[in-house]
Design a protein around this motif. Structure first.
Motif, PDB file in Angstrom:
ATOM      1  N   GLN A   1       4.810   7.780   9.041  1.00  0.00           N
ATOM      2  CA  GLN A   1       4.188   8.824   8.232  1.00  0.00           C
ATOM      3  C   GLN A   1       5.245   9.778   7.708  1.00  0.00           C
ATOM      4  OE1 GLN A   1       0.741  10.811   9.853  1.00  0.00           O
ATOM      5  NE2 GLN A   1       0.002   8.931  10.810  1.00  0.00           N
ATOM      6  N   ALA A   2       6.231  10.089   8.539  1.00  0.00           N
ATOM      7  CA  ALA A   2       7.292  11.010   8.115  1.00  0.00           C
ATOM      8  C   ALA A   2       8.071  10.439   6.937  1.00  0.00           C
ATOM      9  CB  ALA A   2       8.234  11.296   9.283  1.00  0.00           C
ATOM     10  N   GLU A   3       8.397   9.144   6.988  1.00  0.00           N
ATOM     11  CA  GLU A   3       9.133   8.515   5.888  1.00  0.00           C
ATOM     12  C   GLU A   3       8.277   8.470   4.624  1.00  0.00           C
ATOM     13  OE1 GLU A   3      11.971   6.910   3.513  1.00  0.00           O
ATOM     14  OE2 GLU A   3      12.211   7.864   5.461  1.00  0.00           O
ATOM     15  N   ALA A   4       7.009   8.150   4.778  1.00  0.00           N
ATOM     16  CA  ALA A   4       6.101   8.131   3.627  1.00  0.00           C
ATOM     17  C   ALA A   4       6.051   9.519   2.986  1.00  0.00           C
ATOM     18  CB  ALA A   4       4.714   7.674   4.047  1.00  0.00           C
ATOM     19  N   CYS A   5       5.982  10.550   3.815  1.00  0.00           N
ATOM     20  CA  CYS A   5       5.937  11.924   3.306  1.00  0.00           C
ATOM     21  C   CYS A   5       7.199  12.257   2.523  1.00  0.00           C
ATOM     22  CB  CYS A   5       5.756  12.907   4.455  1.00  0.00           C
ATOM     23  SG  CYS A   5       4.112  12.818   5.199  1.00  0.00           S
ATOM     24  N   ARG A   6       8.337  11.858   3.045  1.00  0.00           N
ATOM     25  CA  ARG A   6       9.599  12.124   2.334  1.00  0.00           C
ATOM     26  C   ARG A   6       9.584  11.450   0.958  1.00  0.00           C
ATOM     27  NH1 ARG A   6      11.682  12.061   7.517  1.00  0.00           N
ATOM     28  NH2 ARG A   6      11.992   9.810   7.600  1.00  0.00           N
ATOM     29  N   GLN A   7       9.168  10.192   0.931  1.00  0.00           N
ATOM     30  CA  GLN A   7       9.196   9.453  -0.327  1.00  0.00           C
ATOM     31  C   GLN A   7       8.142   9.925  -1.321  1.00  0.00           C
ATOM     32  OE1 GLN A   7       9.808   5.216  -0.225  1.00  0.00           O
ATOM     33  NE2 GLN A   7      10.687   5.326   1.832  1.00  0.00           N
ATOM     34  N   LEU A   8       7.043  10.452  -0.804  1.00  0.00           N
ATOM     35  CA  LEU A   8       5.952  10.895  -1.677  1.00  0.00           C
ATOM     36  C   LEU A   8       5.981  12.398  -1.940  1.00  0.00           C
ATOM     37  CD1 LEU A   8       3.121   8.747  -0.078  1.00  0.00           C
ATOM     38  CD2 LEU A   8       4.232   8.361  -2.297  1.00  0.00           C
ATOM     39  N   ASP A   9       6.969  13.104  -1.365  1.00  0.00           N
ATOM     40  CA  ASP A   9       7.069  14.553  -1.497  1.00  0.00           C
ATOM     41  C   ASP A   9       5.763  15.226  -1.058  1.00  0.00           C
ATOM     42  OD1 ASP A   9       8.433  16.916  -2.029  1.00  0.00           O
ATOM     43  OD2 ASP A   9       7.697  17.004  -4.095  1.00  0.00           O
ATOM     44  N   LEU A  10       5.364  14.894   0.163  1.00  0.00           N
ATOM     45  CA  LEU A  10       4.108  15.362   0.739  1.00  0.00           C
ATOM     46  C   LEU A  10       4.412  15.942   2.110  1.00  0.00           C
ATOM     47  CD1 LEU A  10       0.922  15.238   0.546  1.00  0.00           C
ATOM     48  CD2 LEU A  10       1.108  13.018   1.663  1.00  0.00           C
ATOM     49  N   SER A  11       3.738  16.997   2.493  1.00  0.00           N
ATOM     50  CA  SER A  11       3.991  17.568   3.822  1.00  0.00           C
ATOM     51  C   SER A  11       3.421  16.638   4.897  1.00  0.00           C
ATOM     52  CB  SER A  11       3.364  18.958   3.952  1.00  0.00           C
ATOM     53  OG  SER A  11       1.970  18.874   4.125  1.00  0.00           O
ATOM     54  N   THR A  12       4.094  16.622   6.039  1.00  0.00           N
ATOM     55  CA  THR A  12       3.609  15.787   7.141  1.00  0.00           C
ATOM     56  C   THR A  12       2.255  16.288   7.638  1.00  0.00           C
ATOM     57  OG1 THR A  12       4.925  17.082   8.696  1.00  0.00           O
ATOM     58  CG2 THR A  12       5.893  15.018   7.909  1.00  0.00           C
ATOM     59  N   LYS A  13       2.039  17.587   7.568  1.00  0.00           N
ATOM     60  CA  LYS A  13       0.755  18.147   7.993  1.00  0.00           C
ATOM     61  C   LYS A  13      -0.379  17.617   7.118  1.00  0.00           C
ATOM     62  CE  LYS A  13      -1.831  22.408   8.577  1.00  0.00           C
ATOM     63  NZ  LYS A  13      -1.887  23.849   8.387  1.00  0.00           N
TER      64      LYS A  13
ATOM     65  N   CYS B   1       3.897   0.915   0.378  1.00  0.00           N
ATOM     66  CA  CYS B   1       3.913  -0.175   1.359  1.00  0.00           C
ATOM     67  C   CYS B   1       3.871  -1.550   0.687  1.00  0.00           C
ATOM     68  CB  CYS B   1       2.715  -0.040   2.289  1.00  0.00           C
ATOM     69  SG  CYS B   1       2.702   1.486   3.244  1.00  0.00           S
ATOM     70  N   ASP B   2       4.079  -1.579  -0.632  1.00  0.00           N
ATOM     71  CA  ASP B   2       3.991  -2.816  -1.419  1.00  0.00           C
ATOM     72  C   ASP B   2       2.618  -3.474  -1.294  1.00  0.00           C
ATOM     73  OD1 ASP B   2       6.563  -2.653  -2.511  1.00  0.00           O
ATOM     74  OD2 ASP B   2       7.434  -3.563  -0.709  1.00  0.00           O
ATOM     75  N   MET B   3       1.584  -2.643  -1.279  1.00  0.00           N
ATOM     76  CA  MET B   3       0.198  -3.112  -1.211  1.00  0.00           C
ATOM     77  C   MET B   3      -0.583  -2.425  -2.310  1.00  0.00           C
ATOM     78  SD  MET B   3      -0.506  -3.246   2.828  1.00  0.00           S
ATOM     79  CE  MET B   3       0.476  -4.272   3.899  1.00  0.00           C
ATOM     80  N   ARG B   4      -1.830  -2.800  -2.433  1.00  0.00           N
ATOM     81  CA  ARG B   4      -2.677  -2.175  -3.451  1.00  0.00           C
ATOM     82  C   ARG B   4      -4.062  -1.911  -2.862  1.00  0.00           C
ATOM     83  NH1 ARG B   4      -2.747  -7.629  -4.663  1.00  0.00           N
ATOM     84  NH2 ARG B   4      -4.821  -8.498  -4.931  1.00  0.00           N
ATOM     85  N   ILE B   5      -4.773  -1.015  -3.502  1.00  0.00           N
ATOM     86  CA  ILE B   5      -6.155  -0.685  -3.133  1.00  0.00           C
ATOM     87  C   ILE B   5      -7.063  -1.339  -4.161  1.00  0.00           C
ATOM     88  CG2 ILE B   5      -7.843   1.183  -2.898  1.00  0.00           C
ATOM     89  CD1 ILE B   5      -5.745   1.374  -0.741  1.00  0.00           C
ATOM     90  N   GLU B   6      -8.091  -2.014  -3.681  1.00  0.00           N
ATOM     91  CA  GLU B   6      -9.113  -2.560  -4.568  1.00  0.00           C
ATOM     92  C   GLU B   6     -10.458  -2.024  -4.108  1.00  0.00           C
ATOM     93  OE1 GLU B   6      -8.976  -6.794  -4.830  1.00  0.00           O
ATOM     94  OE2 GLU B   6      -6.992  -6.799  -5.751  1.00  0.00           O
ATOM     95  N   VAL B   7     -11.293  -1.668  -5.058  1.00  0.00           N
ATOM     96  CA  VAL B   7     -12.626  -1.162  -4.759  1.00  0.00           C
ATOM     97  C   VAL B   7     -13.623  -2.215  -5.201  1.00  0.00           C
ATOM     98  CG1 VAL B   7     -14.311   0.650  -5.245  1.00  0.00           C
ATOM     99  CG2 VAL B   7     -11.871   1.214  -5.070  1.00  0.00           C
ATOM    100  N   LEU B   8     -14.526  -2.544  -4.312  1.00  0.00           N
ATOM    101  CA  LEU B   8     -15.536  -3.563  -4.581  1.00  0.00           C
ATOM    102  C   LEU B   8     -16.910  -2.903  -4.560  1.00  0.00           C
ATOM    103  CD1 LEU B   8     -16.225  -6.599  -4.864  1.00  0.00           C
ATOM    104  CD2 LEU B   8     -16.262  -6.683  -2.361  1.00  0.00           C
TER     105      LEU B   8
END
Length: 78
Positions: free
Chosen positions: A23-35, A59-66
């Protein structure tokens, strides 16, 4: 909280785990607070489809809505 929101949170957490992105790495890459990330993934803040897509993309994935026809399924865990 709806089961769709719960499912989205579960899938986003699984994507992070599968990609071995903390989560910490994702936050860094997305410029998002860890909180805020933690709050989105625990239901204390809204996890929007936009944020879910950004995290999945990281994460090299995608979201699909069905969207399905018919009556809603009955949740047995209430």
């Amino acid at each position: 909280m709806s089961s769709a929101e719960d499912s989205l949170r579960t899938q986003v957490r699984a994507a992070l785990d599968h990609a071995r992105v903390s989560q910490a790495e994702a936050c860094r890459q997305l410029d998002l607070s860890t909180k805020h990330m933690s709050e989105m993934l625990t239901g204390k803040a809204t996890l929007t489809l936009d944020w879910a897509e950004r995290i999945a993309d990281l994460c090299d994935m995608r979201i699909e809505v069905l969207v399905l026809t018919g009556p809603p399924r009955q949740d047995t865990e209430r």
